[in-house]
Design an enzyme around this catalytic site. Sequence first.
Site, PDB file in Angstrom:
ATOM      1  N   HIS A   8      -8.432   3.506  -3.183  1.00 46.44           N
ATOM      2  CA  HIS A   8      -7.063   3.169  -2.798  1.00 46.44           C
ATOM      3  C   HIS A   8      -6.401   2.277  -3.850  1.00 46.44           C
ATOM      4  O   HIS A   8      -6.265   1.077  -3.652  1.00 46.44           O
ATOM      5  CB  HIS A   8      -7.093   2.485  -1.415  1.00 46.44           C
ATOM      6  CG  HIS A   8      -5.757   2.107  -0.869  1.00 46.44           C
ATOM      7  ND1 HIS A   8      -4.581   2.720  -1.244  1.00 46.44           N
ATOM      8  CD2 HIS A   8      -5.401   1.155   0.038  1.00 46.44           C
ATOM      9  CE1 HIS A   8      -3.573   2.162  -0.593  1.00 46.44           C
ATOM     10  NE2 HIS A   8      -4.039   1.210   0.172  1.00 46.44           N
ATOM     11  N   CYS A  19       0.811  -1.216   0.000  1.00 47.70           N
ATOM     12  CA  CYS A  19       0.000   0.000   0.000  1.00 47.70           C
ATOM     13  C   CYS A  19       0.849   1.273   0.000  1.00 47.70           C
ATOM     14  O   CYS A  19       0.321   2.366  -0.202  1.00 47.70           O
ATOM     15  CB  CYS A  19      -0.913  -0.002   1.213  1.00 47.70           C
ATOM     16  SG  CYS A  19      -1.487  -1.645   1.645  1.00 47.70           S
TER      17      CYS A  19
END
Lengths: 394, 173
Positions: free
Chosen positions: A338, A88
């Site tokens: 995201h 991430c």
Amino acid sequence: MTGRGVAIVGGACTDFGVRPLTWAELAQEAGAALFSAVPGLRAEDVDSLFVGAAMPERFAFQSHVAPLAAEQMGLRPRRLLQRTELACASGQSAIRSAYAAIASGLSDIAVAVGVEKMNLPSMAEANTSMACVMDRPWDGPAGATAPPFFAMVAQRHMLEHGTTAEQLAAVSEKNHRLANTNPHAQFFAKRFSREKLLGLPIVAPPLRLGDCSSMTDGAAAVVLVADEFLRRFPGPVAWVRGSGQYSDFHNLANAGSLTDWVGMKLAAREALRQAKVDVGELDLAELHDCFTISEIVEYEALGLCPPGGGGRWAADGNSELGGTLPVNLRGGLLGCGHPLGATGIAQAVEVYEQFASRVPAARQVRDPRWALVHNLSGSANVHSLMVYERGEAS
Amino acid sequence: MSGARPARPRPRLETAAVPPPAPERTGDAGAVPFLLDFLPLQGERDTRLARFYERLKAGRLSTTRCRRDGTIAWPPRTACPRCHAAELDWVDLPSTGTLYAFSAVLGGAPLGMEAEVPFAVGLVDLDGVPLRLFGRVVGRPWTELAVGEPVAVESYSTPDGRVYYRFRAGASR
Ligand SMILES: [Zn+2]
């Protein structure tokens, strides 16, 4: 700090969402957007390219993506070319790598791009890909993915500190509302009241759908330049002033406290120390709100509120525009979506645009000088932070 | 809470350096392709930790302990994470623990696990050792689980002959 000064002189994002295009087409779109956003940028001046991509092998069945991105963006890197992968935080990794390369003198002008294509025909396959971020043979067989892990963080936070579902919803409502100022956001023009959020289905108890960021296709890019080349890019810049990372575990068994993110405290201390700035001097922050509970624990790790007080701190409006420290003004991961490799770059684009006073008035901080960007990755087992200061090139 | 904790269990020692006879390769007949399957290959030809799975098959959850400094590591190692010595012993872990945190997967499960939804997962403090292991929690639905309740460690086999561990909550509270 040693080495040359390094600044971001511009950046751009593609639309984030469920996009009808491929990984390569996203990279191409980011390139076009970048060259349009940074008028002084010439392809032949870009000597290096860093490509943040978390798992193109899984989501696009494509490895060796650095030259692919270069080709799609019309770049021919002659000094440094590499992909950066940190789940991430892959996007921030690309920026940090470009920063290190320029500071050391190996590069003069570098592009950091982040690309992730996550929406696949098979949701189960996409979920499998997301789950291989965890410790595959030891956490994977039980079905460990991000939602149940962060759900346990929320459960312990509720148990230890009395944090409520309403406080989680306050974070989600804020970031979804701010996403309405951002046409690139996945949830642009979509309204979520706290009541509506509290009525959405439970994904991983106690977390509901509105507590979780989405599977998102998107890309973003920034240009980083050595101080001696800044005259080519007159206008506002974002100086990289500090950088900090910390990791002390991977397997969930070694996480320690779920609610006290010691690694983030250490990484933040390092980044702020390098920048010679105190958390109280920050004008805005981009904090990794993969889940609502993450943003709450991050307030606490930064010392913005007492341990355990993050839920109340959010609900009281401290992280709103005009509050103690505005957090996630572009809409955060909750509002923007995201796309793993693109997120860290999109956060830096927001910082640059805030410094350049180019965001809509509804989220513009007045005269910002200092900004902090945070990404966590995996099960919050890595924390990556950068500190930026506004400047002017002439 | 689980009430009185049992005394620290006496570890059963076994030298990691002595390999058992090599079994046939295991686990390539799973429900999903190897690279989409979280359950690891477990044989002597696949991993130096094959002993872990051998012991688990016999119902013994175990890990490695450093012969030099006593470090008990999870997951089990081939080198001590503290002193990097390769002389490690297998030790049995306690078969009971306390639920520290839990959640459940109600949707969005990985391939091969969709049929098991909804399922509970949790972190369990093992009794008597400083280890908090993650795993599936079976025995009761997630809606009836509680932080602090006692659970038992158990092993289970998959149809293709592989083995893994999970936690079992009591039938009723
Ligand atoms: Zn040792």
